[in-house]
Design a protein around this motif. Structure first.
Motif, PDB file in Angstrom:
ATOM      1  N   PRO A   1     -29.191 -43.586  47.175  1.00 56.86           N
ATOM      2  CA  PRO A   1     -29.675 -43.254  45.828  1.00 56.86           C
ATOM      3  C   PRO A   1     -29.911 -44.487  44.952  1.00 56.86           C
ATOM      4  O   PRO A   1     -30.875 -44.511  44.183  1.00 56.86           O
ATOM      5  N   ILE A   2     -29.074 -45.508  45.087  1.00 58.72           N
ATOM      6  CA  ILE A   2     -29.222 -46.667  44.190  1.00 58.72           C
ATOM      7  C   ILE A   2     -30.458 -47.481  44.570  1.00 58.72           C
ATOM      8  O   ILE A   2     -31.214 -47.939  43.709  1.00 58.72           O
ATOM      9  N   VAL A   3     -30.678 -47.627  45.868  1.00 61.82           N
ATOM     10  CA  VAL A   3     -31.875 -48.348  46.315  1.00 61.82           C
ATOM     11  C   VAL A   3     -33.122 -47.618  45.809  1.00 61.82           C
ATOM     12  O   VAL A   3     -34.062 -48.241  45.302  1.00 61.82           O
ATOM     13  N   GLU A   4     -33.108 -46.292  45.886  1.00 60.29           N
ATOM     14  CA  GLU A   4     -34.268 -45.514  45.418  1.00 60.29           C
ATOM     15  C   GLU A   4     -34.462 -45.659  43.914  1.00 60.29           C
ATOM     16  O   GLU A   4     -35.581 -45.809  43.433  1.00 60.29           O
ATOM     17  N   THR A   5     -33.367 -45.633  43.177  1.00 65.34           N
ATOM     18  CA  THR A   5     -33.452 -45.783  41.714  1.00 65.34           C
ATOM     19  C   THR A   5     -34.027 -47.146  41.338  1.00 65.34           C
ATOM     20  O   THR A   5     -34.898 -47.248  40.475  1.00 65.34           O
ATOM     21  N   LEU A   6     -33.575 -48.182  42.015  1.00 64.41           N
ATOM     22  CA  LEU A   6     -34.067 -49.525  41.697  1.00 64.41           C
ATOM     23  C   LEU A   6     -35.543 -49.666  42.054  1.00 64.41           C
ATOM     24  O   LEU A   6     -36.315 -50.285  41.323  1.00 64.41           O
TER      25      LEU A   6
END
Ligand code: F0G
Length: 394
Positions: free
Chosen positions: A264-269
Motif C-alpha cells: 500500500p505505501i509503495v502504491e500511495t507514493l
C-alpha cells in the motif's frame, strides 16, 4: 518531552493516554526539547544507553538487554551488488529474536509508569512474541489479537509459552488492528502497544544511533521492510535526532521495501494518493502482510524528506534472497527481513558506498517456509558403506 500530532502539530502532555489526535485523527510522535540535544551523555549498552534521548526512567526500565545487535559486513554479497560496504543490522539477535524488543522495553516501561493493568496488541507475530515476553517479565496481563492461520509457528509458540491471552480473529491483520485499537480506547486500563504507540517507536529509533556509533559515521542508505511502517518512521527520527545532537553531520536515504502483494505505501507514493490501503494483502512474508499501515504518513515523510526510495519485491525474490543470505553470508533471517537484499538485487542503488540492510527478525521464527521449499532429505542405514552411498562416494 511532549506528545505532538504528526498531522496538525497539536500538543498533548506525556502522561495522557492517547493514540491518535483529538483534533485531526493523525498519529502522534514524541517531541524532544531543545535542551535534550545539548551534549547527551550515553552510558552502557543497548537501548537504555540512549536514555537521555528517550522518554521514561531508565532506573525503572522493564528490560532484557535488548539492542546492541551486530552490524555485520556482507563480504560476499556486497561486492557482487557493486556496494563496497554492505552491512546487515541483525535484529534477530534481540532477546525475542526481532527488532520489536527495542520498542517493547520502552513501551512496557511506559505501561508500568501509567499503572496499566494489561497491555494489548494486534500482530503478525513478532510484536505479540515480544510483548508477551516483556509483559511476563513484569507480571502484567498480555492480550494478543492475531489474524487466524497467518502467524509463523515460531512466533505463535513464543506468545503461547510466555502466557499471553491469544485471540485468533477471523480476518486479517488490519481487522485485528482496528479491533484492538477500539478495545484500548474504550477500556482505559488496557494499554495499546502496537507501533501506533509513539513511546514504542522511541525505543526503535535507537537502531539508528547504534548504526552511527558502530560505523563512526552515518551510512549513505538504509534499506528495510515496511509493514505497519513504524520502524522506518522510528529509525528516520533517530537519524534526525543524532544529527540535531551534532553526533553526525548528514542523513542517510531511507529505502522502504514491500512485498508485491502487500504494497500500500509503495502504491500511495507512486500515485501521490491521500489514502493508503490495499484490500486483500498477500505475501509469504507474513510479518509484512498488511494492507492498511497505521504509520503510512510517517513512512511517506521519511522516504520523501530523506530523498529515499521505495519498491516491491516478489515472494520468489524474497525466498531467493533469504537463501542467499543463509548460504553465502551465514545469516538466517525470516522472509520479511530478506526483502531489503531482494530489493538491492532487483533495483540496485545509486551513489551509495555504505548501505545498511535491517534484518528485522530471526529465520527460526518461520521454519515452515524453509521446509516447504526444501528437497527431500537423504537417508542412510547406520553403516559406513550406506553413508558413502548416500553421499555419492560409494
Ligand atoms: N519485519 C518483521 C520481521 C516484522 O515482524 C515487521 C512487523 C516488519 C518487518 C515491519 O515493521 O510494521 O514497523 O513496518 N511486524 C508487526 C508485528 C506488524 O505484528 O509483528 P513495521
Amino acid at each position: 518531552m511532549i506528545q505532538r500530532c504528526f498531522g496538525c502539530d497539536a500538543r498533548f502532555p506525556l502522561d495522557r493516554i492517547i493514540y491518535t489526535c483529538d483534533r485531526c485523527g493523525a498519529v502522534l510522535e514524541i517531541a524532544l526539547e531543545a535542551t535534550d540535544f545539548d551534549h547527551p551523555k550515553f552510558a552502557g549498552r543497548g537501548v537504555w544507553r540512549y536514555a537521555p534521548l528517550l522518554p521514561g526512567d531508565a532506573a525503572n526500565a522493564v528490560t532484557m538487554a535488548e539492542g546492541a545487535t551486530g552490524l555485520h559486513r556482507c563480504d560476499r554479497i556486497g561486492p557482487e551488488l557493486g556496494i563496497s560496504e554492505l552491512y546487515l543490522k541483525n535484529e534477530g539477535e534481540n532477546p525475542t529474536g526481532s527488532f520489536k524488543d527495542r520498542g517493547m522495553t520502552v513501551g512496557l516501561t511506559r505501561a508500568v509508569e501509567l499503572g496499566a493493568t494489561a497491555v494489548a496488541c494486534a500482530s503478525t507475530g513478532n510484536t505479540s512474541a515480544s510483548m508477551a515476553a516483556y509483559a511476563a517479565r513484569r507480571g502484567i496481563r498480555a492480550i494478543v489479537l492475531i489474524p487466524g492461520g497467518q502467524v509463523a509457528t515460531g512466533k505463535l509458540a513464543q506468545a503461547i509459552v510466555h502466557g499471553a491471552e491469544i485471540v485468533q480473529i477471523d480476518g486479517n491483520f488490519d481487522d485485528a488492528m482496528r479491533l484492538v485499537h477500539e478495545l484500548s480506547v474504550e477500556d482505559g486500563d488496557i494499554y495499546l502497544l502496537n507501533s501506533i504507540n509513539p513511546f514504542r517507536l522511541e525505543g526503535q529509533k535507537t537502531l539508528a544511533f547504534e548504526v552511527c556509533e558502530t560505523l563512526g559515521r552515518c551510512p549513505d542508505v538504509v534499506v528495510l521492510p515496511m509493514g505497519n511502517a513504524g520502524n522506518i518512521s522510528a529509525i528516520w527520527k533517530g537519524f534526525k535526532e543524532f544529527r540535531r545532537a551534532g553526533l553526525i553531520d548528514r542523513l542517510p536515504r531511507m529505502i522502504g521495501v514491500q512485498a508485491e502483494g502487500a504494497a500500500p505505501i509503495v502504491e500511495t507514493l507512486r500515485s501521490r494518493s491521500e489514502t493508503c490501503r490495499v484490500e486483500r494483502p498477500e505475501t509469504i512474508a507474513t510479518a509484512i502482510r498488511i494492507g492498511a499501515p497505521v504509520n503510512w504518513r510517517k513512512a511517506v515523510a521519511a522516504i520523501q524528506e530523506s530523498g529515499g526510495d521505495c519498491g516491491t519485491v516478489t515472494d520468489d525474490e524474497i525466498v531467493a534472497a533469504q537463501r542467499d543470505l543463509a548460504r553465502r553470508e551465514g545469516r538466517f533471517v525470516e522472509p520479511a527481513s530478506a526483502a531489503p537484499i531482494a530489493f538491492l538485487r532487483k533495483h540496485g542503488v545509486v551513489e551509495a558506498s555504505t548501505v545498511v540492510c535491517v534484518a528485522t527478525g530471526h529465520g527460526l521464527k518461520d521454519p515452515d517456509m524453509v521446509l516447504k521449499t526444501s528437497p527431500t532429505l537423504i537417508r542412510a542405514e547406520p553403516t559406513l558403506s550406506s553413508l558413502r552411498e548416500a553421499l555419492g562416494q560409494a
